[in-house]
Enzyme design. Structure first.
Site, PDB file in Angstrom:
ATOM      1  N   LYS A  45       1.143  -1.109  -0.268  1.00 28.17           N
ATOM      2  CA  LYS A  45       0.002  -0.172   0.477  1.00 28.17           C
ATOM      3  C   LYS A  45       1.156   0.975   0.395  1.00 28.17           C
ATOM      4  O   LYS A  45       1.717   1.312   0.532  1.00 28.17           O
ATOM      5  CB  LYS A  45      -1.022  -0.047   1.218  1.00 28.17           C
ATOM      6  CG  LYS A  45      -1.856   1.369   0.878  1.00 28.17           C
ATOM      7  CD  LYS A  45      -3.000   1.157   0.192  1.00 28.17           C
ATOM      8  CE  LYS A  45      -3.446   2.744   0.285  1.00 28.17           C
ATOM      9  NZ  LYS A  45      -4.963   3.218  -0.352  1.00 28.17           N
ATOM     10  N   ASN A  69     -13.631   3.658  -5.795  1.00 23.87           N
ATOM     11  CA  ASN A  69     -13.097   3.732  -4.607  1.00 23.87           C
ATOM     12  C   ASN A  69     -12.981   5.583  -4.210  1.00 23.87           C
ATOM     13  O   ASN A  69     -12.736   6.000  -5.320  1.00 23.87           O
ATOM     14  CB  ASN A  69     -11.880   2.665  -4.113  1.00 23.87           C
ATOM     15  CG  ASN A  69     -10.795   3.200  -4.761  1.00 23.87           C
ATOM     16  OD1 ASN A  69     -10.218   3.715  -3.768  1.00 23.87           O
ATOM     17  ND2 ASN A  69     -10.547   2.874  -6.237  1.00 23.87           N
ATOM     18  N   SER A  70     -13.015   5.854  -2.731  1.00 26.40           N
ATOM     19  CA  SER A  70     -12.221   6.829  -2.694  1.00 26.40           C
ATOM     20  C   SER A  70     -11.711   6.940  -1.351  1.00 26.40           C
ATOM     21  O   SER A  70     -11.859   7.304   0.282  1.00 26.40           O
ATOM     22  CB  SER A  70     -13.274   7.739  -1.939  1.00 26.40           C
ATOM     23  OG  SER A  70     -12.546   8.633  -2.071  1.00 26.40           O
ATOM     24  N   MET A  71     -10.338   6.040  -1.054  1.00 28.94           N
ATOM     25  CA  MET A  71     -10.039   5.003  -0.068  1.00 28.94           C
ATOM     26  C   MET A  71      -9.031   6.921   0.956  1.00 28.94           C
ATOM     27  O   MET A  71      -9.151   6.846   1.812  1.00 28.94           O
ATOM     28  CB  MET A  71      -8.308   3.851   0.014  1.00 28.94           C
ATOM     29  CG  MET A  71      -9.847   3.181  -1.254  1.00 28.94           C
ATOM     30  SD  MET A  71     -10.431   1.882  -0.386  1.00 28.94           S
ATOM     31  CE  MET A  71     -10.093   1.544   0.966  1.00 28.94           C
ATOM     32  N   GLY A  72      -8.526   7.393   0.396  1.00 29.26           N
ATOM     33  CA  GLY A  72      -7.570   8.623   0.428  1.00 29.26           C
ATOM     34  C   GLY A  72      -7.137   8.396   1.174  1.00 29.26           C
ATOM     35  O   GLY A  72      -6.006   8.844   2.471  1.00 29.26           O
ATOM     36  N   LEU A  73      -5.638   7.116   0.965  1.00 32.57           N
ATOM     37  CA  LEU A  73      -4.208   7.090   1.372  1.00 32.57           C
ATOM     38  C   LEU A  73      -4.090   5.941   2.759  1.00 32.57           C
ATOM     39  O   LEU A  73      -3.277   6.494   3.033  1.00 32.57           O
ATOM     40  CB  LEU A  73      -3.339   7.571   0.627  1.00 32.57           C
ATOM     41  CG  LEU A  73      -2.910   7.995  -0.931  1.00 32.57           C
ATOM     42  CD1 LEU A  73      -2.299   9.391  -0.971  1.00 32.57           C
ATOM     43  CD2 LEU A  73      -2.918   6.958  -1.540  1.00 32.57           C
ATOM     44  N   CYS A 131      -2.613   9.543  -6.960  1.00 35.40           N
ATOM     45  CA  CYS A 131      -4.018   9.206  -6.282  1.00 35.40           C
ATOM     46  C   CYS A 131      -5.020   9.950  -6.268  1.00 35.40           C
ATOM     47  O   CYS A 131      -4.566  12.151  -5.936  1.00 35.40           O
ATOM     48  CB  CYS A 131      -3.733   9.258  -4.539  1.00 35.40           C
ATOM     49  SG  CYS A 131      -4.751   9.016  -3.543  1.00 35.40           S
ATOM     50  N   LYS A 165       3.978   5.618 -10.501  1.00 31.15           N
ATOM     51  CA  LYS A 165       2.773   5.110 -10.412  1.00 31.15           C
ATOM     52  C   LYS A 165       1.897   6.541 -11.469  1.00 31.15           C
ATOM     53  O   LYS A 165       1.117   7.273 -10.761  1.00 31.15           O
ATOM     54  CB  LYS A 165       1.758   4.610  -9.687  1.00 31.15           C
ATOM     55  CG  LYS A 165       0.372   4.483  -9.636  1.00 31.15           C
ATOM     56  CD  LYS A 165       0.008   2.250 -10.145  1.00 31.15           C
ATOM     57  CE  LYS A 165      -0.755   2.446  -9.776  1.00 31.15           C
ATOM     58  NZ  LYS A 165      -1.586   2.169  -9.214  1.00 31.15           N
ATOM     59  N   SER A 195      -6.270   3.538 -11.152  1.00 31.60           N
ATOM     60  CA  SER A 195      -7.708   4.113 -11.406  1.00 31.60           C
ATOM     61  C   SER A 195      -8.080   5.110 -12.282  1.00 31.60           C
ATOM     62  O   SER A 195      -7.637   6.631 -11.742  1.00 31.60           O
ATOM     63  CB  SER A 195      -9.001   4.329 -10.090  1.00 31.60           C
ATOM     64  OG  SER A 195      -8.310   5.390  -9.514  1.00 31.60           O
ATOM     65  N   GLY A 220     -11.924  -1.877 -13.132  1.00 43.06           N
ATOM     66  CA  GLY A 220     -12.374  -3.174 -13.109  1.00 43.06           C
ATOM     67  C   GLY A 220     -12.765  -3.310 -15.056  1.00 43.06           C
ATOM     68  O   GLY A 220     -12.137  -2.072 -16.394  1.00 43.06           O
TER      69      GLY A 220
HETATM   70  C1  SIN Z   1      -6.040   5.841  -2.340  1.00 40.65           C
HETATM   71  O1  SIN Z   1      -5.973   5.145  -1.467  1.00 40.65           O
HETATM   72  O2  SIN Z   1      -7.473   6.386  -2.245  1.00 40.65           O
HETATM   73  C2  SIN Z   1      -6.234   5.018  -3.818  1.00 40.65           C
HETATM   74  C3  SIN Z   1      -4.608   4.781  -3.772  1.00 40.65           C
HETATM   75  C4  SIN Z   1      -4.060   6.051  -4.903  1.00 40.65           C
HETATM   76  O3  SIN Z   1      -5.070   6.045  -5.697  1.00 40.65           O
HETATM   77  O4  SIN Z   1      -3.144   6.090  -5.185  1.00 40.65           O
END
Ligand code: SIN
Length: 311
Positions: A45, A69-73, A131, A165, A195, A220
């Site tokens: 991660k 997703n919107s994880m926010g690292l 991100c 990335k 994404s 996906g």
């Molecule tokens: C996230 O954690 O929001 C996704 C990771 C990323 O898009 O770099």
């Protein structure tokens, strides 16, 4: 004998398939599950300077055509991941790994990379310039001036094997401009794509994730054609010393085959790994090998980058 063996820079991998950063890589336990699977490697991660809780939940949803997703690292802080990959590299049968990193500011990125430079870690580093999910923070790689400046500063002190990335680009001129910048630096690889940022998925009358009023990164089936275009565009434009990692929409051996045909040396799996778990690597490796065998290909070199065009 059909083999999916590959190399990135000076590192060899028994299998070209691995996880994509963000999926199955938050904890040592998850990373160990990838290490013990049929995957050729893992990427951690993305680690930031300090541990982060990330965005409020729900922040990931599976959808008919993939995921949003919107994880926010969210992550345990880069030191957690650095300690783990250093620990693993001391084991005789350890795979080679990718340590994903980024700071919340250029200063933080340099602090992290200087710590990695000074550490015993001898593996690959993936700097996440893409991100889309942290409120108020733009995707670095969409700002070419900042990207150029960060890379120029990084390579003034960083000598370990590093790749980046990338988010998807959608314009031929942007492929040209981005490649011209990347070609100035001794990058080991670029990874296409993160994404597709800021999509919106709706069920009945409501969004499906909470952060940013439902806006989030798509993965996906939605993203495979965009991912293939980015892999091939950079394969054609970058110095041959900069290898390509293909990520986006891989859920079958055929998808992995297409990424390699477009120029990928390694292929990462995100949404399908999230949905199926680490067994996905065995299934997709078998499917890829079956396609290679049917076409008479023994190794990835037999077809990598050999996409044909219509005259
Ligand atoms: C996230 O954690 O929001 C996704 C990771 C990323 O898009 O770099």
């Amino acid at each position: 004998m059909v083999s999916t063996h590959t190399t990135i820079g000076p590192f060899t991998f028994d299998n070209c398939l691995m996880n994509a950063a963000g999926v199955y890589c938050m904890t040592r336990e998850e990373l160990k599950a990838i290490e013990d699977s049929a995957a050729g490697s893992f990427v951690t991660k993305t680690g930031t300077l300090k541990e982060r809780a990330g965005n409020p939940e729900p922040r990931y949803a599976d959808t008919a055509l993939g995921s949003i997703n919107s994880m926010g690292l969210p992550n345990k802080g880069f030191q957690y991941y650095l300690d783990y990959v250093i620990e693993l590299q001391q084991e005789p049968d350890s795979k080679n790994h990718f340590l994903s990193l980024v700071g919340m500011s250029p200063e933080e990125t340099h602090t992290i990379l200087k710590a990695v430079q000074a550490s015993d870690y001898q593996g690959l580093i993936e700097l996440n310039l893409s991100c889309p999910n942290v409120p108020g923070k733009p995707q670095i790689a969409y700002d070419f001036e900042t990207t150029d400046q960060i890379l120029s500063e990084v390579f003034s002190y960083f000598t370990k094997p590093l790749g980046i990335k990338l988010p998807p680009y959608f314009d031929i001129v942007h492929f040209d401009q981005a490649a011209a910048i990347f070609n100035k630096y001794p990058l080991t690889f670029v990874n296409c794509i993160n994404s597709i940022g800021n999509g919106l998925v709706i069920e009945d009358e409501a969004v499906v994730i909470k952060p940013k009023n439902g806006f989030g990164g798509l993965g996906g089936d939605y993203v495979k054609p965009t991912a293939l275009a980015n892999v091939h565009a950079f394969y054609k434009r970058l110095n041959p010393s900069i290898q390509i990692i293909g990520t986006g929409g891989v859920k079958t051996g055929r998808d992995a085959f297409e990424h390699i045909l477009c120029g990928a040396s390694m292929v990462q799996i995100g949404t399908a790994l999230h949905q199926e778990g680490p067994e996905v690597f065995e299934r997709i490796t078998k499917e890829l090998k079956d396609i290679m065998a049917a076409k008479g290909y023994d190794s990835l070199e037999d077809f990598r980058g050999k996409l044909t065009y219509i005259d």
